[in-house]
Write an enzyme that holds these catalytic residues in place. Structure first.
Site, PDB file in Angstrom:
ATOM      1  N   TYR A  61       0.823  -1.219   0.000  1.00  0.00           N
ATOM      2  CA  TYR A  61       0.000   0.000   0.000  1.00  0.00           C
ATOM      3  C   TYR A  61       0.856   1.268   0.000  1.00  0.00           C
ATOM      4  O   TYR A  61       0.670   2.153  -0.857  1.00  0.00           O
ATOM      5  CB  TYR A  61      -0.971  -0.014   1.195  1.00  0.00           C
ATOM      6  CG  TYR A  61      -1.963  -1.138   1.030  1.00  0.00           C
ATOM      7  CD1 TYR A  61      -3.127  -0.950   0.296  1.00  0.00           C
ATOM      8  CD2 TYR A  61      -1.704  -2.421   1.522  1.00  0.00           C
ATOM      9  CE1 TYR A  61      -4.016  -1.994   0.083  1.00  0.00           C
ATOM     10  CE2 TYR A  61      -2.574  -3.475   1.305  1.00  0.00           C
ATOM     11  CZ  TYR A  61      -3.725  -3.251   0.583  1.00  0.00           C
ATOM     12  OH  TYR A  61      -4.580  -4.291   0.351  1.00  0.00           O
ATOM     13  N   GLY A  62       1.809   1.357   0.951  1.00  0.00           N
ATOM     14  CA  GLY A  62       2.634   2.568   1.030  1.00  0.00           C
ATOM     15  C   GLY A  62       3.459   2.777  -0.224  1.00  0.00           C
ATOM     16  O   GLY A  62       3.581   3.901  -0.732  1.00  0.00           O
ATOM     17  N   GLY A  93      -7.668 -10.252   3.085  1.00  0.00           N
ATOM     18  CA  GLY A  93      -9.100 -10.483   2.926  1.00  0.00           C
ATOM     19  C   GLY A  93      -9.837  -9.334   2.271  1.00  0.00           C
ATOM     20  O   GLY A  93     -11.055  -9.401   2.100  1.00  0.00           O
ATOM     21  N   GLU A 130     -13.798  -9.439  13.191  1.00  0.00           N
ATOM     22  CA  GLU A 130     -14.238  -9.789  11.849  1.00  0.00           C
ATOM     23  C   GLU A 130     -14.754 -11.219  11.871  1.00  0.00           C
ATOM     24  O   GLU A 130     -14.156 -12.100  12.485  1.00  0.00           O
ATOM     25  CB  GLU A 130     -13.031  -9.574  10.928  1.00  0.00           C
ATOM     26  CG  GLU A 130     -12.804 -10.478   9.801  1.00  0.00           C
ATOM     27  CD  GLU A 130     -11.334 -10.370   9.340  1.00  0.00           C
ATOM     28  OE1 GLU A 130     -10.846 -11.382   8.817  1.00  0.00           O
ATOM     29  OE2 GLU A 130     -10.689  -9.339   9.496  1.00  0.00           O
ATOM     30  N   HIS A 143      -1.599  -8.060  11.108  1.00  0.00           N
ATOM     31  CA  HIS A 143      -1.582  -6.601  11.031  1.00  0.00           C
ATOM     32  C   HIS A 143      -0.349  -6.001  11.708  1.00  0.00           C
ATOM     33  O   HIS A 143      -0.477  -5.253  12.674  1.00  0.00           O
ATOM     34  CB  HIS A 143      -2.836  -6.013  11.696  1.00  0.00           C
ATOM     35  CG  HIS A 143      -4.136  -6.447  11.082  1.00  0.00           C
ATOM     36  ND1 HIS A 143      -5.351  -6.304  11.729  1.00  0.00           N
ATOM     37  CD2 HIS A 143      -4.419  -6.995   9.890  1.00  0.00           C
ATOM     38  CE1 HIS A 143      -6.326  -6.765  10.952  1.00  0.00           C
ATOM     39  NE2 HIS A 143      -5.778  -7.203   9.830  1.00  0.00           N
ATOM     40  N   GLY A 184       3.023   0.822   6.746  1.00  0.00           N
ATOM     41  CA  GLY A 184       2.453   0.495   8.045  1.00  0.00           C
ATOM     42  C   GLY A 184       3.394   0.678   9.221  1.00  0.00           C
ATOM     43  O   GLY A 184       2.941   0.663  10.373  1.00  0.00           O
ATOM     44  N   ASN A 190      -9.005  -3.168  10.634  1.00  0.00           N
ATOM     45  CA  ASN A 190      -8.066  -3.671   9.627  1.00  0.00           C
ATOM     46  C   ASN A 190      -7.347  -2.465   9.009  1.00  0.00           C
ATOM     47  O   ASN A 190      -7.987  -1.467   8.682  1.00  0.00           O
ATOM     48  CB  ASN A 190      -8.839  -4.451   8.564  1.00  0.00           C
ATOM     49  CG  ASN A 190      -9.857  -5.378   9.200  1.00  0.00           C
ATOM     50  OD1 ASN A 190     -10.797  -4.908   9.836  1.00  0.00           O
ATOM     51  ND2 ASN A 190      -9.668  -6.658   9.063  1.00  0.00           N
ATOM     52  N   PHE A 249      -5.331  -1.467   6.169  1.00  0.00           N
ATOM     53  CA  PHE A 249      -4.772  -0.955   4.914  1.00  0.00           C
ATOM     54  C   PHE A 249      -5.389   0.343   4.418  1.00  0.00           C
ATOM     55  O   PHE A 249      -4.720   1.109   3.719  1.00  0.00           O
ATOM     56  CB  PHE A 249      -4.684  -2.034   3.830  1.00  0.00           C
ATOM     57  CG  PHE A 249      -5.951  -2.506   3.161  1.00  0.00           C
ATOM     58  CD1 PHE A 249      -6.803  -1.643   2.492  1.00  0.00           C
ATOM     59  CD2 PHE A 249      -6.239  -3.872   3.129  1.00  0.00           C
ATOM     60  CE1 PHE A 249      -7.926  -2.111   1.833  1.00  0.00           C
ATOM     61  CE2 PHE A 249      -7.372  -4.348   2.476  1.00  0.00           C
ATOM     62  CZ  PHE A 249      -8.216  -3.455   1.828  1.00  0.00           C
TER      63      PHE A 249
HETATM   64  P1  FDA Z   1       3.043  -4.521   2.589  1.00  0.00           P
HETATM   65  O1  FDA Z   1       3.457  -5.632   3.475  1.00  0.00           O
HETATM   66  O2  FDA Z   1       1.704  -4.578   1.956  1.00  0.00           O
HETATM   67  O3  FDA Z   1       4.097  -4.352   1.401  1.00  0.00           O
HETATM   68  C1  FDA Z   1       5.489  -4.409   1.591  1.00  0.00           C
HETATM   69  C2  FDA Z   1       6.129  -4.937   0.324  1.00  0.00           C
HETATM   70  O4  FDA Z   1       7.529  -4.697   0.375  1.00  0.00           O
HETATM   71  C3  FDA Z   1       5.953  -6.439   0.121  1.00  0.00           C
HETATM   72  O5  FDA Z   1       5.517  -6.684  -1.178  1.00  0.00           O
HETATM   73  C4  FDA Z   1       7.354  -7.006   0.375  1.00  0.00           C
HETATM   74  O6  FDA Z   1       7.634  -8.166  -0.402  1.00  0.00           O
HETATM   75  C5  FDA Z   1       8.227  -5.853  -0.040  1.00  0.00           C
HETATM   76  N1  FDA Z   1       9.538  -5.793   0.619  1.00  0.00           N
HETATM   77  C6  FDA Z   1       9.799  -5.946   1.941  1.00  0.00           C
HETATM   78  N2  FDA Z   1      11.102  -5.765   2.187  1.00  0.00           N
HETATM   79  C7  FDA Z   1      11.685  -5.485   0.997  1.00  0.00           C
HETATM   80  C8  FDA Z   1      13.029  -5.216   0.606  1.00  0.00           C
HETATM   81  N3  FDA Z   1      14.025  -5.159   1.511  1.00  0.00           N
HETATM   82  N4  FDA Z   1      13.296  -5.008  -0.718  1.00  0.00           N
HETATM   83  C9  FDA Z   1      12.283  -5.057  -1.636  1.00  0.00           C
HETATM   84  N5  FDA Z   1      11.001  -5.321  -1.314  1.00  0.00           N
HETATM   85  C10 FDA Z   1      10.702  -5.518  -0.009  1.00  0.00           C
HETATM   86  N6  FDA Z   1      -5.611  -5.535   6.185  1.00  0.00           N
HETATM   87  C11 FDA Z   1      -6.819  -4.956   5.936  1.00  0.00           C
HETATM   88  O7  FDA Z   1      -6.941  -3.733   6.031  1.00  0.00           O
HETATM   89  N7  FDA Z   1      -7.890  -5.748   5.592  1.00  0.00           N
HETATM   90  C12 FDA Z   1      -7.789  -7.109   5.500  1.00  0.00           C
HETATM   91  O8  FDA Z   1      -8.765  -7.786   5.162  1.00  0.00           O
HETATM   92  C13 FDA Z   1      -6.535  -7.715   5.780  1.00  0.00           C
HETATM   93  N8  FDA Z   1      -6.402  -9.081   5.775  1.00  0.00           N
HETATM   94  C14 FDA Z   1      -5.143  -9.653   5.859  1.00  0.00           C
HETATM   95  C15 FDA Z   1      -4.975 -11.012   5.673  1.00  0.00           C
HETATM   96  C16 FDA Z   1      -3.696 -11.569   5.663  1.00  0.00           C
HETATM   97  C17 FDA Z   1      -3.516 -13.044   5.464  1.00  0.00           C
HETATM   98  C18 FDA Z   1      -2.568 -10.727   5.848  1.00  0.00           C
HETATM   99  C19 FDA Z   1      -1.161 -11.274   5.835  1.00  0.00           C
HETATM  100  C20 FDA Z   1      -2.721  -9.360   6.051  1.00  0.00           C
HETATM  101  C21 FDA Z   1      -4.010  -8.817   6.058  1.00  0.00           C
HETATM  102  N9  FDA Z   1      -4.192  -7.441   6.220  1.00  0.00           N
HETATM  103  C22 FDA Z   1      -5.437  -6.886   6.060  1.00  0.00           C
HETATM  104  C23 FDA Z   1      -3.056  -6.548   6.516  1.00  0.00           C
HETATM  105  C24 FDA Z   1      -2.602  -5.739   5.291  1.00  0.00           C
HETATM  106  O9  FDA Z   1      -2.405  -6.578   4.188  1.00  0.00           O
HETATM  107  C25 FDA Z   1      -1.302  -5.001   5.657  1.00  0.00           C
HETATM  108  O10 FDA Z   1      -1.584  -4.142   6.749  1.00  0.00           O
HETATM  109  C26 FDA Z   1      -0.750  -4.178   4.510  1.00  0.00           C
HETATM  110  O11 FDA Z   1      -0.456  -4.973   3.387  1.00  0.00           O
HETATM  111  C27 FDA Z   1       0.500  -3.431   4.922  1.00  0.00           C
HETATM  112  O12 FDA Z   1       0.827  -2.510   3.904  1.00  0.00           O
HETATM  113  P2  FDA Z   1       2.296  -1.932   3.784  1.00  0.00           P
HETATM  114  O13 FDA Z   1       2.291  -0.952   2.666  1.00  0.00           O
HETATM  115  O14 FDA Z   1       2.750  -1.472   5.122  1.00  0.00           O
HETATM  116  O15 FDA Z   1       3.241  -3.185   3.433  1.00  0.00           O
END
Ligand code: FDA
Length: 504
Positions: free
Chosen positions: A15-16, A115, A356, A441, A469, A479, A481
């Site tokens: 997302y970010g 989700g 949820e 999360h 995040g 949740n 995102f």
């Molecule tokens: P995010 O984790 O999305 O992205 C980071 C990216 O950076 C990844 O693609 C990773 O591979 C990459 N990366 C990391 N380190 C790196 C490096 N050193 N070099 C290059 N790339 C790198 N939230 C919600 O609001 N509703 C929901 O329904 C759900 N359900 C849910 C289910 C499951 C199974 C999970 C695991 C998570 C959720 N979430 C959720 C949480 C939500 O997905 C989460 O909060 C966000 O994806 C976080 O967004 P960010 O931008 O912080 O990082």
């Protein structure tokens, strides 16, 4: 390695990272997005891009030889996890001593595996957690913008009430009501017109075919279909996959220098490149961004970074649990994987919980109700850098999860007593009713207004920004995102207006 220069680099495509990439591209700034996972666009030998939860293969998990699903057992039987070939699959479970953290890997980050639940936090709790952020522009501008860009909508209620695919949610709603608890519809980014056609048999099933945590082949508006598609459409944004940013330093002329490992699908490092940029946006998520900054501070590469880097982590008070229903209360062999309803008891003054109503899409009747509870846990973890292993460790003890369990138990004891039901003890690998050892999360590590200014500018280093995040101080009550996306929009609007982004 080769030396490449970009005016702006974004690390991570969740997302970010996706918001940063789009707004940089629209501003005409040539931008490179580095993503350690793969691009999920090409079908495998079975004609599908992603595998399902019930038949996982190598595409399921990030370099594991056995899947590590959140629900690990059923009737205490190890029937859920499967042996797989290590591969850059889409879901990672990062194991720390007292907590495992699930994260998405690939172009789209967490949006590939989550989700899709898109909830705007209650304003009073947002103001409590992020007092340095003016709430008016968030609730007037950035939350609506994020929801629109992400494609959040609510399930049509008439269809919800009639379809067998949400029997599980209606059963859980009735049981909550018996305990005097309020339930609410929660918006989602899944295309409900598509889901209706899945149910009618006129579209290939995805949410109705047990697909979610290892990716949805259809229906879900993940970031690769929204923000990232628009970013690439600007013509200014380049995406480089299977590329992990490992180290970060600053050259004497003020540009940032990244050391980037390129890996193949066996995980072997095939090349190490140095990439330089004038402005650097960290969107690697709570774990990834915190690790990069902590390593940079602790190795002396960026010594002016704040002591706050590595602090303020929380798992949003996540606890998963199941309840056992009576035989006359089946939850259905057919369950949509996309949650659309929650028990909202966040206004409870002693034990606020937002739970949820989750599916248990086993393909057979389980008589179970499953929940992911979000609780208000005041405990915070810290990350430390392990120089010998060149990794970071999350310091979180099982005792720190106790407030989350207590809050979830307070609420679901009420549901059980009103319905004369009990918990399920067979779902999480042992006999525990509450899964408090993993979270979905992860939040914090580089908290807004502490390790950065009030807009995500990293303290001590101009041209360095955090947009993910890791900015949120461990808890947001829903949740996360939508909040991550809205804060990233706010950061990009401010930074592109005020800072000399892309001019170096
Ligand atoms: P995010 O984790 O999305 O992205 C980071 C990216 O950076 C990844 O693609 C990773 O591979 C990459 N990366 C990391 N380190 C790196 C490096 N050193 N070099 C290059 N790339 C790198 N939230 C919600 O609001 N509703 C929901 O329904 C759900 N359900 C849910 C289910 C499951 C199974 C999970 C695991 C998570 C959720 N979430 C959720 C949480 C939500 O997905 C989460 O909060 C966000 O994806 C976080 O967004 P960010 O931008 O912080 O990082």
């Amino acid at each position: 390695g080769s030396a490449d220069h970009f005016p702006a680099v974004v690390i991570g495509s969740g997302y970010g990272g996706a918001v940063a990439a789009l707004r940089l591209g629209e501003a005409g700034i040539r931008t490179l997005v580095l993503e350690m996972g793969r691009l999920w666009d090409a079908p495998g030998p079975d004609g599908r891009v992603h595998c399902s939860m019930t038949a996982p293969d190598q595409r399921s998990m990030w370099f594991k030889s056995r899947t590590e699903a959140p629900l690990s057992t059923f009737l205490w039987l190890d029937v859920i996890n499967k042996d797989i070939t290590p591969y850059p699959g889409v879901l990672d479970r990062v194991r720390y001593p007292g907590m495992s953290v699930y994260v998405g890997r690939g172009v789209g980050g967490g949006s590939l595996v989550n989700g899709g639940i898109a909830v705007t936090p209650p304003r009073s709790y947002f103001e409590q957690m992020l007092p340095q952020v003016a709430a008016d522009p968030m609730y007037d501008t950035y939350f609506p913008l994020a929801n629109r860009m992400l494609g959040a909508t609510t399930v049509p209620s008439a269809w919800f009430e009639a379809t067998e695919w949400y029997t599980y949610a209606r059963v859980a709603r009735a049981q909550a009501a018996r305990a005097g608890l309020k339930t609410v519809f929660v918006p989602n980014v899944y295309d409900f017109d598509y889901m209706r056609r899945e149910a009618d048999g006129t579209a290939t099933k995805s949410a109705l075919a047990q697909e979610v945590i290892y990716g949805n082949n259809f229906g879900k508006r993940s970031l690769d279909k929204t923000y990232l598609a628009a970013a690439l459409g600007t013509g200014q944004v380049t995406l480089q996959t299977l590329s992990r940013a490992r180290a970060l330093r600053r050259a004497p002329d003020g540009t940032y220098v990244l050391t980037v490992d390129r890996v193949d699908t066996t995980g072997a490092v095939v090349a190490t490149d140095e990439i330089t940029c004038g402005s650097l946006f960290l969107g690697a998520g709570s774990l990834g961004t915190t690790e990069l900054l902590l390593r940079a501070r602790e190795t002396g590469a960026l010594p002016e970074l704040s002591a706050e880097v590595g602090r303020g982590w929380g798992g949003n008070g996540n606890v998963m649990l199941g309840r056992a229903n009576h035989v006359w209360n089946p939850t259905g062999a057919h369950q949509s994987t996309i949650p659309v309803m929650a028990i909202d008891d966040w206004s409870n003054p002693t034990n606020p919980v937002f739970a949820e109503i989750a599916p248990l899409p086993a393909g057979l009747e389980t008589w179970a109700s499953l929940y992911l509870a979000i609780t208000r846990n005041p405990e915070r973890g810290t990350f430390t850098y392990d120089a010998a292993k060149d990794t970071t460790v999350l310091n979180w003890t099982r005792a720190q999860s106790a407030p989350s369990v207590a809050a979830a138990k307070a609420l679901f004891d009420r549901v059980n007593s009103a319905n004369v039901t009990i918990y399920r003890y067979d779902l999480f690998g042992d006999t525990r009713a509450f899964a408090d050892d993993f979270c979905y999360h992860p939040l914090g590590g580089c908290v807004l207004g502490r390790a950065t200014d009030a807009y995500g500018r990293v303290t001590g280093y101009d041209g360095l920004y955090v947009t993910d995040g890791s900015l949120i101080p461990g808890s947001i009550g829903v949740n996360p995102f939508v909040t991550i996306t809205a804060l990233a929009e706010r950061t990009m609007a401010r930074v592109l207006a005020e800072d000399p982004v892309g001019r170096r």
